[in-house]
Enzyme design. Structure first.
Site, mmCIF file in Angstrom:
data_model
loop_
_atom_site.group_PDB
_atom_site.id
_atom_site.type_symbol
_atom_site.label_atom_id
_atom_site.label_comp_id
_atom_site.label_asym_id
_atom_site.label_seq_id
_atom_site.Cartn_x
_atom_site.Cartn_y
_atom_site.Cartn_z
ATOM 1 N N CYS A 29 7.325 -0.392 -4.062
ATOM 2 C CA CYS A 29 7.384 0.311 -5.356
ATOM 3 C C CYS A 29 6.005 0.852 -5.757
ATOM 4 C CB CYS A 29 7.923 -0.669 -6.409
ATOM 5 S SG CYS A 29 7.756 -0.115 -8.114
ATOM 6 N N CYS A 32 4.795 -0.117 -9.236
ATOM 7 C CA CYS A 32 4.450 -1.545 -9.223
ATOM 8 C C CYS A 32 3.026 -1.734 -8.694
ATOM 9 C CB CYS A 32 5.414 -2.335 -8.347
ATOM 10 S SG CYS A 32 7.130 -2.284 -8.893
#
Length: 104
Positions: A29, A32
């Site tokens: 991600c 993230c």
């Protein structure tokens, strides 16, 4: 330093004496990864006042399901064993600090 949140340690951390902030994330991600340094900074900044943890959604799918995590990053804020706030998406440090201050 942030702690690694797993299915095994989540309940004891959630019900501990200090508030808990959990960053639900995954290695693949992008947002993230952008948020990771901010989470680390907050963990150091509030060391001894709150517990800041990271929970990999792929390794702890049952926790992600329990809290209805559909998008990552999602950050959950707990106090006295109860979830008090949920933020979805990469957030600025100032927003996260505001939510942390509300826990203290």
């Amino acid at each position: 330093m942030e702690v690694t949140i797993t299915s095994e340690n989540f309940e004891s951390l959630k019900n501990g004496a200090q508030p808990l902030v959990v960053d639900f994330w995954a290695t693949w991600c992008g947002p993230c990864r952008m948020l990771a340094p901010v989470i680390s900074e907050l963990a150091e900044q509030y060391d001894g006042k709150i517990i800041v943890g990271k929970c990999d959604v792929e390794e702890n799918e049952e926790l992600a399901v329990e809290f209805g995590i559909r998008n990552i990053p999602t950050i959950l804020f707990f106090k006295d064993g109860q979830m008090v706030t949920k933020l979805v998406g990469a957030q600025p440090k100032a927003v996260l600090e505001e939510k942390i201050q509300a826990l203290l």
